[in-house]
Design an enzyme around this catalytic site. Structure first.
Site, PDB file in Angstrom:
ATOM      1  NE  ARG A  34      29.756  38.482  37.216  1.00  8.62           N
ATOM      2  CZ  ARG A  34      30.178  39.312  38.154  1.00  8.62           C
ATOM      3  NH1 ARG A  34      29.430  40.321  38.522  1.00  8.62           N
ATOM      4  NH2 ARG A  34      31.337  39.120  38.729  1.00  8.62           N
ATOM      5  CE  LYS A 205      48.538  43.644  50.657  1.00  9.19           C
ATOM      6  NZ  LYS A 205      47.393  43.780  51.559  1.00  9.19           N
ATOM      7  N   GLY A 361      40.584  36.658  39.392  1.00  9.10           N
ATOM      8  CA  GLY A 361      40.828  38.094  39.287  1.00  9.10           C
ATOM      9  C   GLY A 361      41.695  38.580  38.147  1.00  9.10           C
ATOM     10  N   GLY A 384      36.627  34.924  43.421  1.00 12.42           N
ATOM     11  CA  GLY A 384      36.769  34.507  44.819  1.00 12.42           C
ATOM     12  C   GLY A 384      36.477  33.034  45.014  1.00 12.42           C
TER      13      GLY A 384
HETATM   14  P1  AMP Z   1      46.263  40.037  42.981  1.00 10.84           P
HETATM   15  O1  AMP Z   1      44.886  40.618  43.082  1.00 10.84           O
HETATM   16  O2  AMP Z   1      46.870  39.691  44.293  1.00 10.84           O
HETATM   17  O3  AMP Z   1      46.363  38.950  41.967  1.00 10.84           O
HETATM   18  O4  AMP Z   1      47.189  41.240  42.500  1.00 10.84           O
HETATM   19  C1  AMP Z   1      47.031  41.845  41.251  1.00 10.84           C
HETATM   20  C2  AMP Z   1      47.691  43.176  41.296  1.00 10.84           C
HETATM   21  O5  AMP Z   1      49.054  43.012  41.580  1.00 10.84           O
HETATM   22  C3  AMP Z   1      47.610  43.906  39.984  1.00 10.84           C
HETATM   23  O6  AMP Z   1      46.832  45.055  40.148  1.00 10.84           O
HETATM   24  C4  AMP Z   1      49.063  44.271  39.664  1.00 10.84           C
HETATM   25  O7  AMP Z   1      49.221  45.580  39.230  1.00 10.84           O
HETATM   26  C5  AMP Z   1      49.745  44.086  40.995  1.00 10.84           C
HETATM   27  N1  AMP Z   1      51.171  43.771  40.849  1.00 10.84           N
HETATM   28  C6  AMP Z   1      51.708  42.803  40.105  1.00 10.84           C
HETATM   29  N2  AMP Z   1      53.055  42.852  40.164  1.00 10.84           N
HETATM   30  C7  AMP Z   1      53.365  43.879  40.954  1.00 10.84           C
HETATM   31  C8  AMP Z   1      54.592  44.459  41.391  1.00 10.84           C
HETATM   32  N3  AMP Z   1      55.761  43.952  41.007  1.00 10.84           N
HETATM   33  N4  AMP Z   1      54.548  45.523  42.231  1.00 10.84           N
HETATM   34  C9  AMP Z   1      53.359  46.030  42.605  1.00 10.84           C
HETATM   35  N5  AMP Z   1      52.159  45.532  42.222  1.00 10.84           N
HETATM   36  C10 AMP Z   1      52.167  44.481  41.413  1.00 10.84           C
END
Ligand code: AMP
Length: 403
Positions: A34, A205, A361, A384
């Site tokens: 940063r 999610k 992220g 974010g």
């Molecule tokens: P996000 O912050 O929503 O982009 O989620 C990222 C996280 O999703 C990472 O830490 C990954 O390890 C997790 N992730 C990705 N694919 C899967 C999966 N098939 N099952 C569980 N976690 C997952």
């Protein structure tokens, strides 16, 4: 609004909101990304013959002290940045140990062209996060020109990121180079994209990504869905997903998204197959299966070979690519192949003229892990903030400068 690159800062004091919220361990800065990111903006002002007053937040002092009384404000000081930045710039950086005190006002007033002053953590004052107008006005008095170079906090209507801008006329408030780059990249993808436009959305999610997908339905040609969120779609369509991640309460919404996409002529691509595991662990036993026929007791932790081929083909034909969220649990070696293959495909498409933006992220962590950050068009630093931009929200930090 004025343009930073064409503004001449000679004999002016630029009050620059930076994001120096860097990781520090035992007083030592462990990642200076940063600080490095702000250097071009600082150097341009100095080269013009102006002086620089830097303001930033660091951590969440007031909230953390409330929870852990053994902490004090000193634990959240920006002081470690002073020698570090001084070394990078090759000059002595001055410090005011309170951002609006008499001492800060005096040091700012006495600043000469070519000099740099760093103010202590803005969040020592609760007024910062509250967007307090009086506090913002006091800060505004320190400089002649306001420059916002903190894209990472552009989605917050804080005193120093948004409210302060009203105290500067249009030609005396502007984005810094880092922020300008972020805004231009985001606008290019969402508003000036070339088709075919493929959005790759992954991560854990589906509930976190609904708003983005809805925005993309009006813009993208293809939406690739990978990661844990894909299994909610498969289950909603009657598939067997074993123990894979699933948000049962979002299945109706997943079906609604698929229907909306069809109506709008947007192709949604789900991974045909998955790498499955018998537990959520780096040493799990693995196998592969169709994503909608995962045996009981197993879970999908990465996209499979068919899905990789399916997704890479779409990516290779794209002229604009947005990637947000990994295709699997890329933090574990056994489940990183899908994200790596996608990163390579995005890099390859970029080499052939596509514009690619990786933002938000964990997909940024993924391109960094695979050392491909310099092979895509733009990697956003504003997690974010970038997400909220793609959700179609107006970011206060951008609006305040543009108004
Ligand atoms: P996000 O912050 O929503 O982009 O989620 C990222 C996280 O999703 C990472 O830490 C990954 O390890 C997790 N992730 C990705 N694919 C899967 C999966 N098939 N099952 C569980 N976690 C997952």
């Amino acid at each position: 609004m004025s343009t930073f690159s064409t503004h001449n800062f000679a004999n002016q004091k630029a009050l620059i909101r930076v994001d120096f919220n860097v990781p520090v361990k035992n007083g030592v800065i462990t990642d200076d990304t940063r600080i490095q990111g702000a250097l071009p903006t600082i150097k341009k002002v100095l080269a013009d013959g102006g002086s620089v007053i830097l303001m930033s937040h660091w951590g969440r002092p007031l909230k953390d002290i409330e929870k852990k009384p053994n902490l004090t404000l000193a634990d959240f000081s920006l002081k470690p940045v002073v020698p570090y930045l001084g070394n990078l710039l090759g000059i002595e950086v001055q410090f005011a140990d309170d951002c609006i005190s008499e001492d800060a006002v005096k040091k700012a007033a006495e600043l000469k062209p070519g000099q740099v002053l760093l103010l202590e953590n803005l969040r020592y004052y609760k007024q910062e996060e509250k967007g307090d107008k009086e506090f913002a006005e006091k800060l505004s008095k320190l400089g002649d020109v306001y420059v916002n170079d903190a894209f990472g906090t552009a989605h917050r209507a804080h005193a120093s990121t948004a409210v302060i801008a009203q105290f500067f006329p249009g030609d005396k408030k502007m984005f810094g180079l880092l922020m300008e780059g972020e805004v231009m990249a985001a606008e290019k993808v969402m508003h000036n994209n070339q088709k075919p436009f493929t959005a790759i959305i992954g991560g854990a999610k589906v509930s976190d990504k609904i708003l983005i997908i809805e925005q993309l339905l009006d813009r993208a040609t293809d939406i690739i869905i990978g990661g844990g969120m894909a299994y909610t779609f498969f289950k909603a369509e009657g598939g067997q997903i074993g123990n894979s991640l699933c948000e049962d309460d979002r299945m109706d919404m997943a079906i609604a998204l698929l229907k909306k996409a069809e109506e709008k002529g947007v192709c949604i691509h789900l991974p045909a197959d998955s790498i499955i595991a018998d537990k959520f662990a780096a040493d799990a036993d693995t196998s592969s299966s169709l994503s909608n026929e995962i045996p009981a007791g197993w879970m999908g932790l990465d996209i499979g070979q068919m899905a990789i081929a399916q997704f890479c083909k779409i990516i290779s034909k794209s002229k604009t690519i947005l990637w947000n969220g990994p295709m699997g649990v890329f933090e574990m070696d056994k489940f990183q192949h899908g994200s790596k293959a996608i990163a390579l495909a995005v890099a390859e498409a970029t080499k052939h003229g596509a514009y690619s933006l990786v933002g938000g992220g964990d997909s940024v962590a993924a391109v960094n892990k695979f050392a491909l950050a310099d092979k895509v068009s733009y990697v956003s630093t504003g997690g974010g903030a970038m997400l909220e931009y793609f959700e179609g929200k107006e970011l206060p930090g951008i609006a305040a400068i543009k108004d």
